[in-house]
Motif scaffolding. Structure first.
Motif, PDB file in Angstrom:
ATOM      1  N   MET A 173       4.071  50.427 -10.317  1.00 33.36           N
ATOM      2  CA  MET A 173       2.707  50.146  -9.925  1.00 33.36           C
ATOM      3  C   MET A 173       2.438  48.657 -10.061  1.00 33.36           C
ATOM      4  N   VAL A 174       1.759  48.094  -9.066  1.00 34.94           N
ATOM      5  CA  VAL A 174       1.471  46.665  -9.074  1.00 34.94           C
ATOM      6  C   VAL A 174       0.119  46.443  -8.403  1.00 34.94           C
ATOM      7  N   GLN A 175      -0.539  45.366  -8.761  1.00 32.77           N
ATOM      8  CA  GLN A 175      -1.799  45.029  -8.123  1.00 32.77           C
ATOM      9  C   GLN A 175      -1.558  44.362  -6.773  1.00 32.77           C
ATOM     10  N   ALA A 176      -2.537  44.455  -5.913  1.00 31.89           N
ATOM     11  CA  ALA A 176      -2.442  43.805  -4.608  1.00 31.89           C
ATOM     12  C   ALA A 176      -2.149  42.319  -4.790  1.00 31.89           C
ATOM     13  N   GLY A 177      -1.240  41.823  -3.971  1.00 33.78           N
ATOM     14  CA  GLY A 177      -0.819  40.439  -4.078  1.00 33.78           C
ATOM     15  C   GLY A 177       0.399  40.237  -4.950  1.00 33.78           C
ATOM     16  N   GLY A 178       0.779  41.272  -5.672  1.00 29.35           N
ATOM     17  CA  GLY A 178       1.918  41.182  -6.564  1.00 29.35           C
ATOM     18  C   GLY A 178       3.240  41.411  -5.855  1.00 29.35           C
ATOM     19  N   SER A 179       4.309  41.456  -6.657  1.00 31.22           N
ATOM     20  CA  SER A 179       5.664  41.584  -6.114  1.00 31.22           C
ATOM     21  C   SER A 179       6.448  42.648  -6.862  1.00 31.22           C
ATOM     22  N   LEU A 180       7.387  43.235  -6.172  1.00 34.65           N
ATOM     23  CA  LEU A 180       8.340  44.168  -6.760  1.00 34.65           C
ATOM     24  C   LEU A 180       9.662  43.991  -6.048  1.00 34.65           C
ATOM     25  N   THR A 181      10.745  44.283  -6.755  1.00 37.72           N
ATOM     26  CA  THR A 181      12.062  44.304  -6.133  1.00 37.72           C
ATOM     27  C   THR A 181      12.675  45.680  -6.331  1.00 37.72           C
ATOM     28  N   LEU A 182      13.029  46.312  -5.239  1.00 38.49           N
ATOM     29  CA  LEU A 182      13.723  47.585  -5.273  1.00 38.49           C
ATOM     30  C   LEU A 182      15.227  47.346  -5.134  1.00 38.49           C
TER      31      LEU A 182
END
Length: 124
Positions: free
Chosen positions: A11-20
């Motif tokens: 879960m992340v806030q809008a504007g954030g980043s994640l790497t799958l």
């Protein structure tokens, strides 16, 4: 047979980043075309990004172009999806897919191997 396993969702806030990340259990990973799809509740599975065997060719859905980056590390049997500037509409289960074809296809019917998926939730 190729087994794929995704990791890195959350879960992340809008504007954030994640790497799958996607790890493949095969000795012939370098001959696999890799792709990422996603499926939101009540919607069809849709293409997100794909990368060729060598990593020199990539292809993105219009909705993620410029925000997402697909990459692969053949020596580690892994593919990655870096997601920046995430939006609430990016919320979905993300799937890693693979196939031994030559061209990146945007139809899920073109892929023989699939992971179980990882949830990505973007809050506003």
């Amino acid at each position: 047979q190729v087994e794929l396993e995704e990791s890195g969702g959350g879960m992340v806030q809008a504007g954030g980043s994640l790497t799958l990340s996607c790890t493949a259990s095969t000795s012939t990973f370098a001959t696999l075309l890799m792709a990422w799809f996603r499926q939101a509740p009540g919607k069809e599975r849709e293409f997100v990004a794909g990368i060729s065997w060598s990593g020199t060719t990539t292809y993105y859905a219009d909705s993620v172009e410029g925000r997402f980056t697909v990459a692969r590390t053949n020596a580690l049997n892994m593919a990655h999806l870096r997601m920046n500037s995430l939006k609430p509409e990016d919320t979905a289960v993300y799937f890693c897919a693979a196939d031994r074809s030559y061209a990146i296809a945007d139809s899920p019917l073109s892929y023989d191997y699939w992971g179980q998926g990882t949830q990505v939730t973007v809050s506003s």
